[in-house]
Structures are given as structure tokens and as C-alpha cells.
Motif scaffolding. Structure first.
Motif, PDB file in Angstrom:
ATOM      1  N   ALA A 193     -17.680 -22.373 -38.510  1.00 40.80           N
ATOM      2  CA  ALA A 193     -18.615 -23.295 -37.871  1.00 40.80           C
ATOM      3  C   ALA A 193     -19.696 -23.777 -38.831  1.00 40.80           C
ATOM      4  O   ALA A 193     -19.959 -24.969 -38.941  1.00 40.80           O
ATOM      5  CB  ALA A 193     -19.251 -22.621 -36.651  1.00 40.80           C
ATOM      6  N   ASN A 194     -20.340 -22.835 -39.546  1.00 38.51           N
ATOM      7  CA  ASN A 194     -21.516 -23.179 -40.337  1.00 38.51           C
ATOM      8  C   ASN A 194     -21.220 -23.399 -41.813  1.00 38.51           C
ATOM      9  O   ASN A 194     -22.045 -23.956 -42.528  1.00 38.51           O
ATOM     10  CB  ASN A 194     -22.580 -22.077 -40.197  1.00 38.51           C
ATOM     11  N   TYR A 301     -27.741 -28.983 -35.012  1.00 39.84           N
ATOM     12  CA  TYR A 301     -26.434 -28.741 -34.402  1.00 39.84           C
ATOM     13  C   TYR A 301     -26.614 -27.753 -33.253  1.00 39.84           C
ATOM     14  O   TYR A 301     -26.900 -26.576 -33.476  1.00 39.84           O
ATOM     15  CB  TYR A 301     -25.455 -28.189 -35.437  1.00 39.84           C
ATOM     16  N   GLN A 317     -20.517 -28.812 -35.102  1.00 42.31           N
ATOM     17  CA  GLN A 317     -20.226 -28.312 -36.444  1.00 42.31           C
ATOM     18  C   GLN A 317     -20.168 -29.470 -37.435  1.00 42.31           C
ATOM     19  O   GLN A 317     -19.616 -30.528 -37.113  1.00 42.31           O
ATOM     20  CB  GLN A 317     -18.897 -27.553 -36.440  1.00 42.31           C
TER      21      GLN A 317
END
Length: 509
Positions: A193-194, A301, A317
């Protein structure tokens, strides 16, 4: 299959031994040293009788002692029971009793509350960092024994952490999270995701006893072997200075933190420019996202999750696009769908665009509530976790949270979702923060009340002005008929607005 959450620290200590793991003020601790200290404290826990599978409560602020003790408990094969810092001695005692804790480990500054709770429940207390002669110090016990060679192996499905929910109704419940739950959530957040990289620096200003700060900030940083900068207590102006000084690249916060950062940024010549900002814990109004992007030059986000989902279930994302007003698509390996909210004994899924209850299935879903089989059965249905939140999912998989099922206002038979009203009211230039609640009403069942914190420096508007603003922009059944002004909104330990407190305060007015 063996798996321990302790490996998130142990593996980074093996791969990046000299890399800084934790920064607290001028204090810097490498991964190698942090893991050595955790193994030493783990040996001390063994000396105090802690066995694999025992539950050990941890009462500690955002200092380096938190990860030391957290991974010491895990390293000894025990289960961490984080205790939030605002509890009274009686409330701490409830957690100790309900979790059947074998021991309470506490920071020196919380020793008095810990000892009161321990005395009332019969649970022994070991302190961290307290001067000698004041009871059992875990460091003293650890100093005379050899550190554990490694962590105690556990099964992937064994409990790792018991997180007590905020208890919006009745007593808090202990959500049992497994090693698999937490290792996977830290891994997926950081890598999928990050996209954390070797040059990233994470700011740990969220409470580490809370699931967001613990999993996404601390465990996420340790999973990648990057520095975690700790702020013992969040202060927006100090956070800005900290981000500038330590070159923070990743900021994780809840909506009230983003609002505070915007206020602290006014008039400053230099601002930090993190590459990634993530919001969770509560709905982040779109106007706040837009202001933050304009001020700091970086989008926010937004994601979504609960203690019971480790916590992350969905998140916008960088690689998949950012859609303000949504909480993004499900994270890797997790399914998030919308089900009929009025059917309790089974899951009936709805189609794209249809509002209903958000349900989650995947590696992040908890094992159940500790010693509460009936309450567990009520939320784990057909393999899905029922979140109690109302949302919609579009055809491309992006989820929008409409509101909490419990926060839904029913006025004259019409459903009103507070978040929609709050987002509208935040467009008024004199409204800094707002919480919309339902209060009892003889005619309509519930009436809509907006509790407003005026914008800093703005002239306080009249209640009639706010009502008229909303009436022009919302349906006749949605706009608030009552407005109350306050200086601050009540916040919980994770900086969520406590709407139950507002309902209690204004229900009789």
C-alpha cells in the motif's frame, strides 16, 4: 506453521543492524541494540514467571520503552495487552481482570495508577525506568540473567495482541489479533500500500497503544527496517519542527491531527514536505484534504479499518490512484464488500453503488473477542466480519464510508448520515471543526444537532447563519435545526471525536 510478530524487529536487526530504529529526542537506538534490549527484558519477564501464551499488559507512552517492552513480551512468547494512557486505576483494573493478565509492565510515569490497579486485582506490576527502591524494576530483573537467544516460536494462529475496543456501548471488549494478522497487516501496509523504501523516515505521533500507531507506524517501519521518530504526545507545532529536523517522509495521522497541522502551519515560512500522508481512524472531510494538499503540497491518502481488522482493510494508494471522499480499494489479500445491514444471521452481498454494511474477509480479520463467544458470533458471520459501518463500493472497487451504523440519525423516518452534513458544514468559512449528532425529539424521534468549533481567528457566526447555510445545501430532512458552539470537541485516546459524550451532554438540553 510457526510465525511470531517479534520477527518484524528480529529480522531487521539481522539485516540492518546499524540502521537507526527509533529516534526519541536526542536519543537514537539501532535495530541491533533495540532487539538486544528486547531480548534482555524478555529474559526478565521469564524470571518474573511469564510463560508462553500468558497475557502481559503494557502501560507506556510513545517512548523507546514501548517497543522495548512490546517486543520483549512477544519475544517471551507472551501476548501483549496494550493499555491506553487515559484510563483510571479502576478502568486499568478492568482490563487486567478481563484479559486475565499475568503481569502489568508500566512506564515510570504511570507507576501510581498501575500499582493501584495491580493492588485491586492482584496482578503484579513491573516498572520501566523507575528509580530503585520503588518496587520491581524490569531492567533490574533482566540485568542479572542472560538475554534470550531469540524469540519464542509461536503458531501463526496464536494470539499476539489483545486490543481493547473503545466500548461505545457498555464495557470494552478485547479483540484477539494473531501473529498472522499483524505480520501480514504490517507487511501489506508497508510494501504493497505505502511502498516504503530504504530512505523513508516514519513519524510515530499516533499513540502506540492504539492499533493505527502500533501496526501501521511502528510495526510497519520495523518491517522495512527504517527509522521511527517518536513524539511522546502529539503537538502540531512540535510535529512540524520534528518533521523538518528528522527529514520525515511518512506522516500517519487522524483527522484532528491534520486540522491541527493546518492551524500550526499558518504564517510559517518553512514547512515539511513528506512524500506520503495517510489518514485513518475517522472520516477526513474532503475540504480538509484539499486545504492540506494546498498548504503542504502533498495529497492525503485516506484509509479505513478497525481494531478487529488489524487495522487496515482499505486505503487509497499511490500506485492505484487517490480518490478523495473514498477510503480506497481493499488492501492486498483482503476482500471488502457491502452487505444488507438488516439481515443478521447471514451475509447477503449487495451490488456496486448500493449502500449497506461494510463486511471484511481475509488475513486481517481477528480471531474473536476474548472470552465473549456470543459477541464474536454476532460479528463473524459466514466467514465475514461485520464492521457496523455503512458504506458503498463503486464498480472499480473504491469504498466510501457513509457513516457508523450506530451514528445514523433517523429523523421522521428518514435516514441522515452525519458525515454528509459535516462535510457540508465544513465548507462554511467560520466552521473549524464540527460533529453532527442525533438528539431525542418528541415529534421526529431524533433531531439533527451540529456541534461547532469556530475557525481560529474567525468571528463566531450565529446559529441561525449556520442553519441557513446548511438548509441551502442539503435536503430538507438533512440540515441541522440546532447548532451549539464549543471551544473543543471531546477526543478519545486515538483522537477520534467522542460523539457519545456529545450525545450525553446535549440530549437533555
Amino acid at each position: 506453521m510457526t510465525l511470531s510478530l517479534a520477527c518484524t524487529l528480529a529480522e531487521s536487526a539481522r539485516r540492518f543492524p546499524k540502521q537507526v530504529a527509533v529516534i526519541e529526542g536526542e536519543h537514537r537506538v539501532s535495530y541491533e541494540e533495540l532487539w538486544r534490549q528486547a531480548r534482555s527484558l524478555a529474559a526478565g519477564l521469564r524470571e518474573l514467571g511469564v510463560q508462553p501464551g500468558d497475557r502481559v499488559a503494557l502501560l507506556c507512552p510513545n517512548t523507546v520503552d514501548f517497543p522495548r517492552a512490546y517486543f520483549a513480551i512477544l519475544g517471551a512468547g507472551a501476548v501483549v495487552v496494550p493499555v491506553h494512557l487515559l484510563l483510571t486505576a479502576d478502568e486499568v483494573g478492568f482490563v487486567l481482570t478481563d484479559s486475565e493478565a499475568r503481569l502489568l509492565v508500566c512506564a515510570a510515569g504511570f507507576a501510581e495508577v498501575a500499582r493501584q490497579a495491580g493492588a485491586a486485582t492482584g496482578v503484579p506490576v513491573a516498572t520501566l525506568g523507575e528509580e530503585e527502591g520503588r518496587g520491581t524494576r524490569l531492567e533490574d530483573v533482566a540485568a542479572v540473567v542472560r538475554p534470550l537467544a531469540s524469540y519464542e516460536p509461536r503458531q501463526a494462529g496464536d494470539p499476539a495482541v489483545v486490543l481493547y475496543t473503545s466500548g461505545t456501548t457498555g464495557r470494552p471488549k478485547g479483540a484477539v489479533l494473531t501473529h498472522l494478522n499483524l505480520v501480514m497487516n504490517a507487511t501489506v501496509n508497508s510494501f504493497d500500500a505505502n511502498g516504503l523504501g530504504r530512505d523513508d523516515v516514519v513519524l510515530g505521533c499516533l499513540p502506540l497503544f492504539h492499533t493505527f500507531g502500533q501496526t501501521v507506524a511502528m510495526n510497519g517501519a520495523f518491517r522495512c527496517g527504517v527509522p521511527l521518530v517518536l513524539q511522546p504526545r502529539f503537538d502540531a507545532a512540535a510535529a512540524i519542527e520534528l518533521m523538518l529536523r528528522e527529514n520525515v517522509t511518512v506522516f500517519l495521522g487522524v483527522p484532528t491531527m491534520y486540522l491541527a497541522l493546518l492551524e500550526a502551519a499558518e504564517g510559517r515560512a518553512e514547512l515539511p514536505a513528506p512524500r506520503l500522508c495517510i489518514s485513518g481512524g475517522a472520516a477526513l472531510p474532503v475540504p480538509v484534504q484539499e486545504r492540506f494538499h494546498a498548504t503542504f503540497g502533498v495529497p492525503v491518502y485516506e484509509g479505513y479499518g478497525l481494531s478487529e481488522t488489524s487495522p487496515t482493510a482499505t486505503v487509497n494508494q499511490p500506485d492505484l490512484g487517490n480518490r478523495p471522499g473514498t477510503v480506497g480499494p481493499p488492501i492486498w489479500g483482503v476482500e471488502v464488500e457491502i452487505a444488507r445491514p438488516d439481515v443478521d444471521d447471514r451475509i447477503e452481498l449487495l451490488g456496486p453503488g448500493e449502500p449497506g454494511e461494510i463486511v471484511v474477509r481475509g488475513h486481517n480479520v481477528f480471531a474473536g473477542y476474548l472470552n465473549r463467544p456470543e459477541e464474536t458470533a454476532a460479528v463473524l458471520v459466514d466467514g465475514w466480519f461485520r464492521t457496523g459501518d455503512i458504506g458503498v463500493k463503486d464498480a472499480e472497487g473504491f469504498v466510501s464510508v457513509v457513516d457508523r451504523k450506530k451514528d445514523l440519525i433517523i429523523r421522521g423516518g428518514f435516514n441522515v448520515y452525519p458525515r454528509e452534513v459535516e462535510d457540508t458544514l465544513l465548507g462554511h468559512p467560520a466552521v473549524g471543526q464540527v460533529a453532527v449528532i442525533g438528539v431525542p425529539d418528541e415529534r421526529y424521534g431524533e433531531e439533527i444537532l451540529a456541534v461547532v468549533v469556530p475557525s481560529e481567528g474567525a468571528e463566531r457566526p450565529g446559529a441561525e447563519e449556520i442553519v441557513e447555510w446548511a438548509r441551502e445545501r442539503l435536503g430538507r430532512h438533512k440540515y441541522p435545526r440546532r447548532v451549539e458552539f464549543v471551544d473543543t470537541l471531546p477526543l478519545g485516546p486515538s483522537h477520534k471525536v467522542l460523539k457519545r459524550e456529545l450525545r450525553r451532554q446535549f440530549a437533555q438540553a
